[in-house]
Structures are given as structure tokens and as C-alpha cells.
Enzyme design. Structure first.
Site, PDB file in Angstrom:
ATOM      1  N   GLN A 170       0.814  -1.215   0.000  1.00 47.10           N
ATOM      2  CA  GLN A 170       0.000   0.000   0.000  1.00 47.10           C
ATOM      3  C   GLN A 170       0.852   1.273   0.000  1.00 47.10           C
ATOM      4  O   GLN A 170       0.367   2.342  -0.376  1.00 47.10           O
ATOM      5  CB  GLN A 170      -0.937   0.024   1.218  1.00 47.10           C
ATOM      6  CG  GLN A 170      -1.969  -1.092   1.225  1.00 47.10           C
ATOM      7  CD  GLN A 170      -3.014  -0.967   0.116  1.00 47.10           C
ATOM      8  OE1 GLN A 170      -3.207   0.096  -0.476  1.00 47.10           O
ATOM      9  NE2 GLN A 170      -3.685  -2.064  -0.181  1.00 47.10           N
ATOM     10  N   CYS A 316      -9.541  -9.642   0.712  1.00 45.12           N
ATOM     11  CA  CYS A 316      -9.420 -11.091   0.856  1.00 45.12           C
ATOM     12  C   CYS A 316     -10.401 -11.631   1.887  1.00 45.12           C
ATOM     13  O   CYS A 316     -10.641 -12.811   1.951  1.00 45.12           O
ATOM     14  CB  CYS A 316      -8.001 -11.455   1.263  1.00 45.12           C
ATOM     15  SG  CYS A 316      -6.800 -10.701   0.196  1.00 45.12           S
TER      16      CYS A 316
HETATM   17  N1  PLP Z   1      -0.240  -6.708   1.406  1.00 45.11           N
HETATM   18  C1  PLP Z   1      -1.107  -5.694   1.478  1.00 45.11           C
HETATM   19  C2  PLP Z   1      -0.882  -4.626   2.487  1.00 45.11           C
HETATM   20  C3  PLP Z   1      -2.206  -5.639   0.608  1.00 45.11           C
HETATM   21  O1  PLP Z   1      -3.062  -4.614   0.699  1.00 45.11           O
HETATM   22  C4  PLP Z   1      -2.375  -6.676  -0.336  1.00 45.11           C
HETATM   23  C5  PLP Z   1      -3.556  -6.682  -1.220  1.00 45.11           C
HETATM   24  O2  PLP Z   1      -4.660  -6.349  -0.789  1.00 45.11           O
HETATM   25  C6  PLP Z   1      -1.419  -7.705  -0.388  1.00 45.11           C
HETATM   26  C7  PLP Z   1      -0.379  -7.691   0.503  1.00 45.11           C
HETATM   27  C8  PLP Z   1      -1.523  -8.807  -1.399  1.00 45.11           C
HETATM   28  O3  PLP Z   1      -1.241  -8.288  -2.685  1.00 45.11           O
HETATM   29  P1  PLP Z   1      -1.625  -9.098  -4.013  1.00 45.11           P
HETATM   30  O4  PLP Z   1      -3.050  -8.747  -4.313  1.00 45.11           O
HETATM   31  O5  PLP Z   1      -0.688  -8.606  -5.049  1.00 45.11           O
HETATM   32  O6  PLP Z   1      -1.444 -10.544  -3.712  1.00 45.11           O
END
Ligand code: PLP
Length: 369
Positions: A170, A316
Site C-alpha cells: 500500500q 481477501c
Molecule cells: N499486502 C497488502 C498490504 C495488501 O493490501 C495486499 C492486497 O490487498 C497484499 C499484501 C496482497 O497483494 P496481491 O493482491 O498482489 O497478492
């Protein structure tokens, strides 16, 4: 009408990024591992993008490993750790699930708590990292926007020679990152959070550090990540990183005033309405707001019916019934977490949209109460 205030989940791909990617679907589609000229063209495009992504975070291109997602990058670094891992309770699910899996096979995991504003106690961190093989910490929280004092954390870890992984998903493109200045060993970033395409991300390993590949097979990415490269995605990531670097000031100049207007108007017009992590330094685009006696999921659904897209937890977790683990960890209150909604603004957000959203939220909350 659609008002999209869910940019921390994902962002639209910038049309300049799409333009940069297009030739790599049909004209320059060759496999970068092929020995012919077509392969060399694709391979050169990857190296140009690697340079641009490296520039965004102030590191050398050799330290960049492209992979499918930040989830993969985070899993790679955590799975290759041998020994105690120190993290926090407010990490993204990618980190929390990866360390949980390691714990099941005997790795010691220390999960540090945070205060009301989402900040960890650096003295506690200092004690916890004794003998640790890895510290893994978010730069900026995806749900509240709370920014960690990464420089101090990095110096602390470096002074004890404990490797540090920072989830900068982020933060990248919104905050200046210069790995030449801050001693961070591993960094994860993802293109789709900075107006780039989905399915492409980078694990940044500062050159020297060796990581055990999660995927084995071909010798792509210097043997660090097997699998034919997502060339259009990588090219798009490079273009998005370059634009994010050039246009970073937009966040504080244009997005922050809109975010502040949203917060002050809602807190003024509604009773029992508060901003989570309000005393913490926060990302300019993120606002996590609690509404007493309101179910956040119901409020989000009511806003959806008016064409407004927000979120109540990380994407998620969108289908899970549990409220935000982040707000819960900060407030120690299930109700506070249940009643919180995240508004995350982006490049396309306008003043007219924010004013429409303010009225819609005030109306929806009044109806629901
Ligand atoms: N870390 C953070 C802080 C996130 O906001 C996200 C996605 O929402 C992720 C990791 C995972 O990223 P990716 O969607 O590329 O797997």
C-alpha cells in the site's frame, strides 16, 4: 453511476499503462527465453521495466524479482526463513496465513500487538527480535492507512543484524521509498495497487540476499522465480511504477484534501462516528470510519445500492463474516470492528463524488439507526 472508493483493494489500470502493454500481447508476444530476435525484444522490455520498478523504490534492478502477486512475494520470503519470525497482528492475510503455516511445522512466530492507532511498541519489538531470523512488517496498513515508523524499525533490525521484510504494497507509489537510505532487506510491492495490471508484483531483495524460490522449473528471473514471464504485466508494472513516481505528489495535493473533507463532514454531521487510527500518520487516500450501532456490511450494501463501492475489511476477507482483524486488534472491540467501513480514494476521485458520498452516508446511517 459508480463511485469507486475501494482503491486499496485494487485500482483501475491507467490508460497510459494499457497503451504500454498492448504491443506485448500480439506484436511482441515472443517468449523472452527464446534465442531469436523476438525473444530478445521481449527480454529487453522486461529489463526496461525492471529498471523502472527499481527506480520507484530506490534500488538496483538486479534486486527485483517479478512474480505473480505480492501474496507470492510474501510467501516466498516467509517460506525461505529458517528460525523465529516476528510480525504483527495487523498484517495482511498473505503474511498472517504464511506465518501460520510455518508455525504448524514448528517455526516460532511472535505476533506483536498494536495500540489504538495501529502502532506497535518499538521497545516490545526490540525485545522480540532477539534471536529472530526475520521481522515482517507492513509499511502502511491496507485497512486503516496507518503508516509504520519503518526507518526506525529498519535501523533497529539492522543494529541487531535481523533481516527485515517490509510489505510495502500500500505504501509503494503513495509514499517515497528509497532503499539506499533505509536498511530494508526484503520488500514486497504489487502493480495493481498503483494503477498497474493485476497478476504482477515484485519481491525486492536488495541484491545480495538469497531467497529460496517458491517455484522451481526454468531459469527465469535469474533462477529466483521459475515460469514464463508475464511480459505484458511486467511492462505494465514498469509503466505504472514510472507514473507513480512522477505523480506521487498527487496523493497529498489532490487526494488528501478530499479524504479530509469526507472525514470532517461525516464526524461533524453524524453523532458517534469516529476515524480509526486518526492519531497515526496515515496514507493520504485512506479513511477507516466507525459508525456506532451500525453494521458496516449493511452500510456498505446500502451504499452499493446507491452506486458507491466501499469495503469493510481487506478484500481477501470480503466473503468472511468476521469483521476487520485490524480494527479489532486496535480497539479490542468486536462492535467497533463490526461497525467500521473503509473508504479508499484514488486518482479518479472528484470533489463532487465525495460530496455525494457524504450525503449518501449521512442518509443511510440515519435510516439504519
Ligand atoms: N499486502 C497488502 C498490504 C495488501 O493490501 C495486499 C492486497 O490487498 C497484499 C499484501 C496482497 O497483494 P496481491 O493482491 O498482489 O497478492
Amino acid at each position: 453511476m459508480q463511485i469507486y472508493l475501494d482503491h486499496n483493494s485494487t485500482t483501475p489500470v491507467d490508460s497510459r499503462v494499457v497503451e504500454a502493454m498492448l504491443p506485448f500481447f500480439q506484436e511482441a508476444f515472443a517468449n523472452p527465453s527464446s534465442a531469436h530476435t523476438g525473444g530478445a525484444i521481449a527480454s529487453r522490455a522486461i529489463e526496461s521495466a525492471r529498471f523502472l520498478v527499481a527506480e520507484l523504490v530506490g534500488t538496483e534492478p538486479e534486486g527485483i524479482t517479478f512474480c505473480s502477486s505480492a501474496t507470492e512475494a510474501i510467501n516466498t520470503i516467509i517460506a525461505s526463513t529458517k528460525g523465529k519470525i516476528v510480525t504483527t497482528v495487523v498484517e495482511h492475510a498473505a503474511t498472517l496465513s504464511a506465518v501460520e503455516r510455518m508455525e504448524r511445522t514448528g517455526t516460532q512466530i511472535v505476533r506483536l500487538s498494536v495500540d489504538r492507532d495501529g502502532q506497535l511498541d518499538l521497545d516490545e519489538l526490540g525485545e522480540a527480535i532477539e534471536g529472530a531470523a526475520l521481522v515482517s512488517i507492513l509499511w502502511a496498513n491496507n485497512e486503516t492507512g496507518a503508516i509504520s515508523p519503518i526507518e526506525r524499525i529498519a535501523n533497529l533490525c539492522a543494529s541487531r543484524s535481523v533481516p527485515l521484510h517490509v510489505d510495502a504494497v500500500q505504501a509503494a507509489g503513495k509514499l517515497p521509498i528509497d532503499l539506499r537510505e533505509v536498511p530494508i532487506d526484503f520488500l514486497s510491492i504489487s502493480a495493481h495497487k498503483m494503477n498497474g495490471p493485476k497478476g504482477i508484483a515484485a519481491l525486492i531483495t536488495g541484491g545480495k540476499a538469497r531467497v529460496k524460490p517458491l517455484l522451481v522449473g526454468g531459469h527465469q528471473e535469474g533462477g529466483r522465480r521459475a515460469g514464463t514471464e508475464n511480459v505484458p504485466g511486467i511492462v505494465g508494472f514498469g509503466a505504472a511504477a514510472s507514473l507513480a513516481l512522477k505523480e506521487m505528489a498527487y496523493h497529498t495535493d489532490a487526494v488528501m484534501p478530499l479524504r479530509n473533507r469526507l472525514e470532517t463532514s461525516l464526524v461533524d454531521r453524524l453523532h458517534s462516528c469516529w476515524v480509526n487510527a486518526s492519531n497515526s500518520p496515515r496514507l493520504a487516500n485512506t479513511s477507516n470510519i466507525g459508525f456506532a450501532d451500525i453494521d458496516g456490511d449493511n452500510l456498505a450494501a446500502a451504499l452499493d445500492a446507491r452506486g458507491i463501492y466501499v469495503s469493510t475489511g481487506s478484500a481477501c476477507h470480503a466473503n468472511a463474516t468476521e469483521p476487520s482483524h485490524v480494527v479489532r486488534a486496535m480497539t479490542h472491540s468486536y462492535d467497533a470492528a463490526r461497525s467500521s467501513v473503509r473508504f479508499s480514494l484514488g486518482h479518479s476521485t472528484t470533489l463532487a463524488e465525495i460530496d455525494y458520498v457524504i450525503d449518501a452516508v449521512v442518509l443511510a446511517v440515519a435510516e439504519m439507526r
